[in-house]
Design an enzyme around this catalytic site. Structure first.
Site, mmCIF file in Angstrom:
data_model
loop_
_atom_site.group_PDB
_atom_site.id
_atom_site.type_symbol
_atom_site.label_atom_id
_atom_site.label_comp_id
_atom_site.label_asym_id
_atom_site.label_seq_id
_atom_site.Cartn_x
_atom_site.Cartn_y
_atom_site.Cartn_z
ATOM 1 N N LEU A 19 56.569 36.574 59.198
ATOM 2 C CA LEU A 19 54.768 37.095 58.140
ATOM 3 C C LEU A 19 54.562 38.470 58.227
ATOM 4 O O LEU A 19 55.269 38.967 59.060
ATOM 5 C CB LEU A 19 54.118 35.778 59.415
ATOM 6 N N CYS A 20 53.886 38.599 57.025
ATOM 7 C CA CYS A 20 53.323 39.392 56.372
ATOM 8 C C CYS A 20 52.722 40.433 57.681
ATOM 9 O O CYS A 20 51.852 39.701 58.799
ATOM 10 C CB CYS A 20 52.598 39.421 55.513
ATOM 11 N N PRO A 21 52.905 41.516 57.368
ATOM 12 C CA PRO A 21 53.919 42.687 57.540
ATOM 13 C C PRO A 21 55.623 42.425 57.585
ATOM 14 O O PRO A 21 55.663 43.623 57.423
ATOM 15 C CB PRO A 21 52.674 43.909 56.735
ATOM 16 N N ASP A 46 57.917 33.279 53.852
ATOM 17 C CA ASP A 46 56.579 33.693 53.295
ATOM 18 C C ASP A 46 56.180 33.872 52.037
ATOM 19 O O ASP A 46 56.862 35.042 51.666
ATOM 20 C CB ASP A 46 55.859 35.195 54.465
ATOM 21 N N GLY B 49 48.214 40.284 58.480
ATOM 22 C CA GLY B 49 48.919 39.015 59.327
ATOM 23 C C GLY B 49 48.475 38.339 59.167
ATOM 24 O O GLY B 49 49.089 36.591 58.525
#
Ligand code: SF4
Lengths: 88, 361
Positions: A19-21, A46, B49
């Protein structure tokens, strides 16, 4: 077939499930190991990667060649710019 | 005749959170001709996130990575560094203690500035003039009760090892002059003296710079300032009998309804489509429960059932949050992490069967 000209080689980076980042961080760390002009295809699950990786490329001087979606996955194809950021 | 020497282009690394303050700090430096690059640290607890984890395709286009977005607005390079592993020690053993919740803000700041210090030291060693001369943060005295007080500012400078190479452009005038000021790389007179929780000066400065689109994190930059989140983390440590976590653990605490019917198991139940998709990715690690006879949530089981009764109870709870909650019975599938699955049919739990005390967070 395996001539000197490696410019057509497309490196791949699998960031599925991250997932980000993290996909951006992995991309950044991979690019540091590549040379100017190298191509890298990043695969991610994602959907935000479609925004974030191109943004990261614009900021750091890398070229986005192509982006797309395949089912639940997205990908970004980029070409490494002048500075691969290896300093860090 | 001596050759005219070009003044050295001074360069700074700025800690960029994605919020307004660090954005302003960078802008103030740029106005003074300093070349800035940003660094953003991924601790695992970042709010960032989370919003990304559960954002839906297309619908939430605007849920961007703020650090990257800020960098683009400011025209600076951005390095995002994964410190999640090293950061555990900051969360588990903060020398200066916690804030109102499990937020170790002061230790966190020291840690991050220290990381930036290591970066500029490395860059000075390897890149000479293309290295970095100092570090910039958007800190403002009195902004946060624990970490941003007048007394904590020198502690951060000293314990991080940055010393007088740490400049806070927004409140520098309230602090002793730093190296960049003394050397004349930046003009102290054009720095600021912001203090306190009043955001008006920042707003005015933002307006002056023509910045009108920025993120305004309410409590802080991370989930550790959130009471409910901290309760979930404390619950996790209690259930495991040790203070320890993995990245997946802390990600999962950001998502879903967390119910603990028994000390040895917890249910994480999705509340909407985005969370559903997110939890889906964890089914290979946990036993999961889904509804078969009607639409419903996805639930992960953190822990183990000790007997069939507990399994049935968990199924009934999940059924309660499904579309079939008012039906006489609901069929669900219980799938183990290895993919082995079986179906059970249960009567959905009634509201009274799910005491509020089970809610974690
Ligand atoms: S809010 Fe979180 S990220 Fe920000 S200083 Fe405190 S602990 Fe660190």
């Amino acid at each position: 077939m395996w001539g000197d000209d490696m410019s057509d080689v497309i490196h791949e980076l699998d960031t599925r499930r991250l997932l980000c980042p993290m996909p951006v961080i992995k991309t950044q760390n991979k690019v540091r190991t590549l040379q100017t002009g190298d191509q890298l295809r990043v695969i991610s699950t994602d959907p935000g990667s479609l925004n974030d990786i191109p943004a990261w490329c614009r900021i750091n001087g890398h070229e986005v060649l192509e982006t797309g979606e395949q089912g639940h996955e997205v990908y970004v194809l980029l070409r490494v710019g002048e500075d691969n950021g290896a300093l860090f | 005749m001596t050759e005219a020497t070009q003044p050295i282009q001074r360069r700074a690394i700025a800690l960029v959170s994605g919020g307004l303050d660090s954005m302003l700090a960078v802008k103030v430096m740029q106005e003074q001709g300093i070349e800035v690059e940003g660094v953003n640290f991924f601790t695992g607890f970042c709010v960032e996130g989370h919003t990304h984890a559960i954002r839906k395709k297309d619908k939430d286009k605007d849920k961007r990575n703020n650090a990257l977005w800020v960098a683009e607005q400011l025209g600076i390079k951005m390095h995002i560094i994964d410190i999640s592993e090293e950061y555990k020690d900051v969360v588990l053993n903060p020398k200066h203690g916690y804030g109102a919740n499990l937020n170790p803000c002061l230790d966190c700041k020291i840690f991050m500035v220290n990381q930036a210090t290591l970066m500029i030291n490395k860059a000075r060693e390897f890149a000479g003039d293309r290295g970095f001369d100092f570090i910039v943060t958007g800190e403002v005295i009195g902004q946060r009760p624990k970490s941003q007080r007048k007394e904590t500012m020198p502690i951060i400078s000293q314990e991080s090892g940055a010393d007088d190479r740490l400049l806070r452009p927004l409140c520098a005038k309230n602090l002793p002059a730093t190296l960049p000021e003394r050397e004349g790389w930046v003009n102290r007179d054009e720095l600021f003296d912001f203090s306190g929780r009043n955001r008006k000066p920042q707003m005015a400065l933002a307006k002056h710079f023509g910045l009108d689109d920025f993120a305004q994190p309410a409590g802080g930059c991370c989930f550790l300032t959130d009471e409910s989140y901290s309760n979930k983390l404390a619950d996790l440590w209690k259930a495991r009998n040790e203070r320890r976590y993995e990245l997946d653990d802390i990600m999962l605490l950001k998502v879903g309804r967390h119910l603990r019917p028994k000390p040895h198991y917890k249910l994480i139940i999705s509340r909407e489509e985005g969370e559903n998709r997110f939890l889906e990715g964890y089914r290979y690690m946990f036993t999961s429960i889904t509804t078969v006879s009607c639409p419903g949530p996805l639930a992960l089981v953190d822990g183990n059932f000790e007997n069939e009764e507990e399994l049935q109870q968990a199924a009934a709870i999940v059924a309660r949050y499904s579309k079939g909650r008012v039906q006489d019975e609901v069929t669900l599938e219980i799938r183990q992490a290895d993919g082995v699955a079986r179906q059970v049919t249960v009567k959905p739990a009634l509201p009274d069967d799910v005491p509020v005390a089970w809610n974690v967070g």
